[in-house]
Every structure is written in structure tokens, then in C-alpha cells.
Scaffold this motif. Structure first.
Motif, short mmCIF file in Angstrom:
data_model
loop_
_atom_site.label_atom_id
_atom_site.label_comp_id
_atom_site.label_asym_id
_atom_site.label_seq_id
_atom_site.Cartn_x
_atom_site.Cartn_y
_atom_site.Cartn_z
N VAL A 243 0.85 -1.19 0.00
CA VAL A 243 0.00 0.00 0.00
C VAL A 243 0.89 1.24 0.00
CG1 VAL A 243 -1.72 1.28 1.33
CG2 VAL A 243 -1.85 -1.22 1.18
N PRO A 244 0.68 2.19 -0.92
CA PRO A 244 1.56 3.36 -1.00
C PRO A 244 1.39 4.28 0.21
CG PRO A 244 -0.30 3.64 -2.47
CD PRO A 244 -0.39 2.23 -1.95
N SER A 245 2.47 4.89 0.64
CA SER A 245 2.42 5.84 1.76
C SER A 245 2.49 7.28 1.28
CB SER A 245 3.58 5.57 2.73
OG SER A 245 4.82 5.71 2.06
N ASP A 246 2.61 7.48 -0.04
CA ASP A 246 2.75 8.82 -0.62
C ASP A 246 1.73 8.97 -1.74
OD1 ASP A 246 3.83 10.98 -2.41
OD2 ASP A 246 5.39 11.02 -0.87
N PRO A 247 1.02 10.10 -1.82
CA PRO A 247 0.04 10.29 -2.89
C PRO A 247 0.65 10.44 -4.27
CG PRO A 247 0.27 12.29 -1.61
CD PRO A 247 1.05 11.24 -0.89
N GLY A 248 1.96 10.61 -4.33
CA GLY A 248 2.63 10.75 -5.63
C GLY A 248 2.85 9.44 -6.35
N GLU A 249 2.50 8.32 -5.72
CA GLU A 249 2.73 7.01 -6.33
C GLU A 249 1.48 6.15 -6.25
OE1 GLU A 249 5.73 3.14 -6.01
OE2 GLU A 249 5.63 4.59 -4.36
N ASN A 250 0.85 5.90 -7.39
CA ASN A 250 -0.23 4.92 -7.45
C ASN A 250 0.37 3.53 -7.63
OD1 ASN A 250 -2.01 7.03 -7.30
ND2 ASN A 250 -2.50 7.03 -9.49
N ARG A 251 -0.24 2.53 -7.03
CA ARG A 251 0.28 1.17 -7.14
C ARG A 251 -0.80 0.21 -7.62
NH1 ARG A 251 4.42 0.43 -1.93
NH2 ARG A 251 5.98 1.92 -2.71
N LEU A 252 -0.35 -0.78 -8.38
CA LEU A 252 -1.26 -1.80 -8.89
C LEU A 252 -1.90 -2.59 -7.75
CD1 LEU A 252 -2.35 -3.50 -11.33
CD2 LEU A 252 -0.28 -4.90 -11.09
N ALA A 253 -3.20 -2.87 -7.89
CA ALA A 253 -3.92 -3.73 -6.95
C ALA A 253 -4.80 -4.66 -7.78
CB ALA A 253 -4.77 -2.90 -5.99
N VAL A 254 -4.52 -5.96 -7.73
CA VAL A 254 -5.23 -6.93 -8.56
C VAL A 254 -6.36 -7.55 -7.74
CG1 VAL A 254 -5.03 -9.02 -9.95
CG2 VAL A 254 -3.11 -7.40 -9.85
N HIS A 255 -7.58 -7.36 -8.23
CA HIS A 255 -8.74 -7.91 -7.52
C HIS A 255 -8.73 -9.43 -7.61
CE1 HIS A 255 -13.14 -8.74 -6.96
NE2 HIS A 255 -12.89 -7.94 -5.95
N THR A 256 -8.88 -10.08 -6.46
CA THR A 256 -8.87 -11.55 -6.39
C THR A 256 -10.20 -12.03 -5.81
OG1 THR A 256 -7.83 -11.56 -4.20
CG2 THR A 256 -6.37 -11.57 -6.11
N GLU A 257 -10.31 -13.34 -5.60
CA GLU A 257 -11.58 -13.90 -5.11
C GLU A 257 -11.86 -13.45 -3.67
OE1 GLU A 257 -8.49 -16.94 -3.80
OE2 GLU A 257 -8.79 -15.55 -5.49
#
Length: 336
Positions: A68-82
Motif C-alpha cells: 500500500v503506498p504511503s505517498d500520494p505521488g505514487e499509485n500502485r497496482l492492486a489486482v482484484h482476487t476472489e
């Protein structure tokens, strides 16, 4: 199986007789307050973090490869799972080899959250965890791929990322040990190739002595990322053959958890490096020997016995000077 069984996919992927994970029987879903979240650090084929939000009797789940990113300047991938059962919020353990998600799962953070918005394409929440706090949004991009973005200011406003393309500090050649031995520490010169390792979000990228991208020995990058997890670090070391095996020997720490350490004295950098416990099959923290009781001569003797060509003397109070050959580091021939 009942119609609209939200845990059907979860059960399909798991053998309750083999995995220690909770696999509840098909039954009406329990009722909660839709306010529990958990983040699990999952050392599977590829290290990632599993974010799970209680919703409608299940844990709606995303795999976040870099945390989980701690800075708003970096979006990170999150893959939806079951969806996962609510019991999974307390799960820690080793999923056996051959099973779905094989590897160790650890509870990294847990707490409560508030929902500001929840649709099929966007989820806005406020986390109240031990490690993760603040407003976040998950938004769908394509298929099961989402992104997670921190909406609040940086969790640590003073944090900076490890520098890119740094060139390592070098030693000047000398013939004799320093006279003020108590002011120095001693290391073996392994005669390998220099390698700086930049670890962030559980991933490792390396550069060589010229600051160019370079390869680490097999398994080293994943092992360093797995040990440090979401911590950020910049390591200095060299790749050398030890007992017939190519090993990354780490002897300096230049950046840690958003803080540059270049101006921190060598002694403190080494103590912080030792505290990280970076010792594995193909990487290890190189030994160092602070001054006192004639350690320089003892390290020279040990180097000769091991067939090493030299040792390095380093001033205990010296900063790290990138790309420079400094008299604060001295390369001393071991002789024969």
C-alpha cells in the motif's frame, strides 16, 4: 452450492485437507459491521501484500505487488482476487507447496476502516490500522486490475526515495596500516565486482560501479526484497565467490526507510546494516572489525590465510562519498 455463493471460487481453489487456511462449509454468510480490514504479507511465488476489506459477510480482496503506498505521488497496482471468508482476517501460516498461493502468509496490519464510497469501479475508505492510516481510493482500470492511491498527504512527509544511478565510494591504495588504529575498522577485500542494490516495495534493482543497470546472482534480488518487505534501502557490496558459490557480500547501507545515510558515520551505517539481518544462501552481511587490540594486523593475517589479496581500512567517523576515491577508505595489500 447455492446460487450467488460468494465463496464458491475460494473453495474451488483450495483443498481443506491440505491447506491450513480456513475453508468454511457452504452456509449462510456471517454478519459483520463492514469495518474490518487486514493486510497480509504473502511470500508466495512473488512477494506481495493482500489487502482485504470486510464487506457483506466476506473479505473483498486485492493483491498489491508493491504494498500500500504511503505517498500520494505514487499509485500502485492492486489486482482484484476472489472473496475470502471472514476467518481469513486472523490467518497466518505456511500454505503447502503445490497448493494455490503456496508460501508463507503473515499478518502485516489490521484494524478498522470507514467506507466513503463503494461501487463496482471505485472504493474510497479511511484506514485506522497500526501501520496504515488515512484516506485511500481503489479504482478499477481494466478487468481485475485496479490501482490504489493515497488521498491524504504523505504518511512520512520527510521521506525521500533511494537515489538512482549512484556510483560507489572507492578506496585509495596504501602500503601500511593506519597508525591511529582505534579510529578505523577493517574489512576483507573480496576481489569481486561491485554492486549497489536498491530495494523498494519488495523489489530489487541493481547497478554496477559505473551506475549502470546490472544483474545480481540468481535469487539474491527476491531474497533481499523478501527480507526487507515494504522497507526501502540502498546497499553497497560486491559479488564474489565464497567456497565455490557466487555470493553478494554487503558492506554498507546508504539509505534506509526514506532517510539518506551518506553523511552518517561509517560505524553507525554498519551497525544499522547489521541490525537488518541480511544473511541468506546467496547474500550475507560482510564482517567488519572495529579498531582496538591490533585488529588490522589480525585481519591482514586472516586475509593471507584465505588467499585474499587485500583488506580495506575505513575510518569509523567517515561519511560515504559517492564516486570518489577517499583517504578515509584505504586498500592495503595482504601480501603472501
Amino acid at each position: 452450492m447455492t446460487k450467488n455463493d460468494r465463496l464458491a471460487e475460494y473453495r474451488r481453489r483450495r483443498d481443506a485437507g491440505r491447506t491450513p487456511e480456513p475453508v468454511p462449509d457452504e452456509a449462510p454468510l456471517p454478519h459483520g459491521d463492514d469495518d474490518t480490514f487486514v493486510i497480509q504479507e504473502h511470500h508466495a511465488r512473488s512477494l506481495h501484500w493482500d489487502l482485504r476489506l470486510e464487506r457483506g459477510g466476506v473479505l473483498v480482496s486485492w493483491a498489491v505487488p508493491k504494498g500500500v503506498p504511503s505517498d500520494p505521488g505514487e499509485n500502485r497496482l492492486a489486482v482484484h482476487t476472489e472473496d475470502h471468508p471472514l476467518e481469513y482476517a486472523a490467518f497466518e501460516g505456511e500454505i503447502p507447496a503445490g497448493e494455490y498461493g503456496a508460501g508463507k502468509s503473515l499478518l502485516w496490519d489490521r484494524g478498522t476502516y470507514e467506507t466513503e464510497k463503494w461501487t463496482d469501479r471505485e472504493v474510497k475508505v479511511v484506514f485506522h490500522g497500526t501501520r496504515v492510516q488515512g484516506r485511500y481510493v481503489l479504482f478499477r482500470t481494466r478487468g481485475d486490475n485496479w490501482m490504489i492511491h493515497r488521498m491524504d498527504p504523505p504518511a512520512d512527509p520527510d521521506a525521500v526515495p533511494p537515489p538512482e544511478g549512484l556510483r560507489p565510494m572507492l578506496a585509495q591504495e596504501r602500503k601500511r596500516l593506519p597508525k591511529d588504529e582505534d579510529a578505523w575498522a577493517y574489512e576483507f577485500a573480496w576481489g569481486g565486482r561491485r554492486l549497489l542494490a536498491r530495494i523498494s516495495g519488495g523489489r530489487t534493482r541493481c547497478t554496477d560501479a559505473a551506475g549502470r543497470p546490472a544483474e545480481a546472482p540468481p535469487g539474491v534480488g527476491s531474497a533481499l526484497g523478501g527480507t526487507l518487505g515494504v522497507r526501502t534501502a540502498l546497499l553497497d557490496g560486491e559479488v564474489a565467490r565464497v567456497a565455490g558459490t557466487e555470493v553478494y557480500l554487503i558492506f554498507d547501507l546508504l539509505h534506509l526507510d526514506g532517510r539518506p545515510l551518506l553523511d552518517v558515520p561509517y560505524r553507525e551505517r554498519r551497525e544499522r546494516l547489521d541490525a537488518l539481518g541480511l544473511d541468506g544462501a546467496r547474500h550475507r552481511t560482510a564482517p567488519w572489525f572495529p579498531g582496538g587490540d591490533d585488529p588490522g594486523a589480525a585481519v591482514l593475517d586472516a586475509a593471507r590465510r584465505e588467499g585474499l589479496a587485500a583488506i580495506v581500512a575505513k575510518r569509523l567517523d567517515s561519511p560515504y562519498r559517492p564516486g570518489k576515491a577517499s583517504a578515509d577508505w584505504r586498500l592495503l595489500p595482504a601480501g603472501q
